[in-house]
Design an enzyme around this catalytic site. Structure first.
Site, short mmCIF file in Angstrom:
data_model
loop_
_atom_site.label_atom_id
_atom_site.label_comp_id
_atom_site.label_asym_id
_atom_site.label_seq_id
_atom_site.Cartn_x
_atom_site.Cartn_y
_atom_site.Cartn_z
N TYR A 153 -10.03 4.41 -6.23
CA TYR A 153 -8.59 4.21 -6.47
C TYR A 153 -8.11 4.97 -7.71
O TYR A 153 -7.07 5.64 -7.67
CB TYR A 153 -8.33 2.71 -6.63
CG TYR A 153 -6.88 2.32 -6.77
CD1 TYR A 153 -6.06 2.16 -5.67
CD2 TYR A 153 -6.33 2.09 -8.04
CE1 TYR A 153 -4.73 1.79 -5.81
CE2 TYR A 153 -4.99 1.71 -8.19
CZ TYR A 153 -4.20 1.57 -7.07
OH TYR A 153 -2.88 1.21 -7.21
N LYS A 157 -5.37 7.98 -7.66
CA LYS A 157 -4.07 7.89 -8.33
C LYS A 157 -3.90 9.00 -9.38
O LYS A 157 -2.79 9.50 -9.57
CB LYS A 157 -3.89 6.50 -8.95
CG LYS A 157 -3.75 5.39 -7.90
CD LYS A 157 -2.53 5.61 -7.02
CE LYS A 157 -2.24 4.43 -6.11
NZ LYS A 157 -1.03 4.60 -5.30
P1 NAI Z 1 1.43 -4.05 -0.66
O1 NAI Z 1 0.12 -4.31 -0.02
O2 NAI Z 1 2.33 -5.20 -0.98
O3 NAI Z 1 2.26 -3.00 0.20
C1 NAI Z 1 1.66 -1.85 0.68
C2 NAI Z 1 2.31 -1.46 1.98
O4 NAI Z 1 1.71 -0.21 2.39
C3 NAI Z 1 2.07 -2.46 3.11
O5 NAI Z 1 3.28 -2.71 3.81
C4 NAI Z 1 1.06 -1.77 4.00
O6 NAI Z 1 1.17 -2.13 5.38
C5 NAI Z 1 1.39 -0.31 3.77
N1 NAI Z 1 0.28 0.59 4.08
C6 NAI Z 1 -0.99 0.48 3.67
N2 NAI Z 1 -1.72 1.48 4.18
C7 NAI Z 1 -0.88 2.22 4.93
C8 NAI Z 1 -1.04 3.39 5.72
N3 NAI Z 1 -2.24 3.97 5.87
N4 NAI Z 1 0.04 3.89 6.34
C9 NAI Z 1 1.25 3.29 6.22
N5 NAI Z 1 1.45 2.19 5.51
C10 NAI Z 1 0.40 1.66 4.87
O7 NAI Z 1 1.06 -3.23 -2.01
P2 NAI Z 1 1.89 -2.89 -3.31
O8 NAI Z 1 1.30 -3.66 -4.42
O9 NAI Z 1 3.33 -2.96 -3.06
O10 NAI Z 1 1.46 -1.38 -3.52
C11 NAI Z 1 2.36 -0.31 -3.24
C12 NAI Z 1 1.90 0.93 -4.00
O11 NAI Z 1 1.94 0.65 -5.40
C13 NAI Z 1 0.48 1.35 -3.68
O12 NAI Z 1 0.42 2.76 -3.63
C14 NAI Z 1 -0.30 0.82 -4.86
O13 NAI Z 1 -1.47 1.57 -5.10
C15 NAI Z 1 0.70 1.01 -5.98
N6 NAI Z 1 0.46 0.20 -7.15
C16 NAI Z 1 0.52 -1.17 -7.10
C17 NAI Z 1 0.31 -1.92 -8.24
C18 NAI Z 1 0.39 -3.40 -8.26
O14 NAI Z 1 0.04 -4.02 -9.29
N7 NAI Z 1 0.86 -4.05 -7.21
C19 NAI Z 1 -0.02 -1.28 -9.53
C20 NAI Z 1 -0.04 0.16 -9.48
C21 NAI Z 1 0.19 0.86 -8.33
#
Ligand code: NAI
Length: 261
Positions: A153, A157
């Site tokens: 990861y 990133k």
């Molecule tokens: P989440 O799990 O709530 O939402 C992620 C969404 O992406 C989900 O709707 C899922 O179905 C979709 N998804 C996953 N793989 C996919 C694929 N192959 N094709 C299409 N859709 C796909 O996660 P969250 O926390 O909202 O994360 C969103 C972004 O933010 C990610 O890139 C994550 O790495 C990044 N991020 C999140 C942090 C956190 O603390 N929540 C911190 C830093 C970065």
């Protein structure tokens, strides 16, 4: 708080738009007047959330080269280039040491978080460049900027940050801006899963941030919408950290921790 941004007449495609940060971005973009397209592999959730926002759902696995190319070609034939692309689709990773982290899991995370981001940038960004318009915002992470037990990861990133800089140079003369936002620990379903599986510890994260709290998804969305809008018309290639002061607080541990007021 709502910024006085007017995105009326713009189309915004948000990958990972069915949940968490992507959903918060879609909600903010829609509130600013944009027509939103939620591109997500979770079809049911994407359709439900898109309906709430009077938008459109696009069932898409961002790691699938052929599917991304087909989705982009179909979209461009019907509507032309999207005005705004937000790449938020991503998966988190278990904090395993090398030896326990299988290459299959390493590949899975990098496949979605880095390769998927590149595929969507390339597929939708090229048409933006042809039409001399558009703004892309990629969701990276503070994990791509510092050491941590995330051996796929973190590099993925860091790659998103590098990719953002590279494509900003590539497409700047074509009128396309591309930036990224690096969230700190943000309240989303993915983070909740990290707490429930004891991969992450909420108290420790709160203590680790200068502001003494987690980030809300709408606070990430505010930064994303700003970068996607004309308010950021001279900004391209930046990595905007939105982390409640996690990165600045961490070195204080060497001096006994943050001071109490
Ligand atoms: P989440 O799990 O709530 O939402 C992620 C969404 O992406 C989900 O709707 C899922 O179905 C979709 N998804 C996953 N793989 C996919 C694929 N192959 N094709 C299409 N859709 C796909 O996660 P969250 O926390 O909202 O994360 C969103 C972004 O933010 C990610 O890139 C994550 O790495 C990044 N991020 C999140 C942090 C956190 O603390 N929540 C911190 C830093 C970065």
């Amino acid at each position: 708080m709502t910024l006085p941004l007017d995105l009326t007449g713009k189309t915004a495609l948000v990958t990972g738009g069915a949940s968490g940060i992507g959903l918060a971005c879609a909600q903010r973009l829609a509130a600013a007047g944009a027509r939103v397209v939620l591109a997500d592999r979770n079809a049911a959730l994407a359709q439900e959330r898109a309906a709430e926002l009077d938008g459109e759902a696009l069932v898409l696995d961002v790691g699938d080269e052929a599917a991304v190319a087909a989705a982009a070609a179909q979209w461009h034939a019907r509507h032309g280039a999207v005005d705004i692309l937000v790449n938020s689709a991503g998966v988190l990773q278990r904090t395993l040491p090398p030896g326990q982290l299988t290459l299959k899991e390493w590949d899975f995370v990098a496949h979605i978080d880095l390769r998927g981001t590149y595929l969507c940038c390339a597929a939708f960004g090229q048409e933006m460049a042809h039409q001399h318009k558009g703004a892309i915002v990629n969701i990276a992470s503070v994990a791509g900027m510092r050491s941590g037990p995330l051996h796929s990861y973190g590099p993925a990133k860091a790659g998103v940050i590098s990719l953002t800089e590279n494509l900003a140079g590539e497409w700047g003369r074509s009128g396309v801006r591309i930036n990224c936002v690096s969230p700190g620990f943000t309240q989303t379903p993915a983070l909740e899963k990290g707490f429930s599986t004891a991969t992450l510890h909420e108290d420790a994260l709160v203590q680790s941030a200068a502001l003494g709290r987690l980030v809300r998804a709408d606070e990430i969305a505010n930064a994303v919408v700003f970068l996607a809008s004309d308010w950021a018309s001279a900004i391209t290639g930046v990595n905007l950290v939105v982390d409640a002061g996690y990165l600045v607080a961490t070195p204080w541990h060497a001096y006994g921790g943050l001071r109490s007021p």
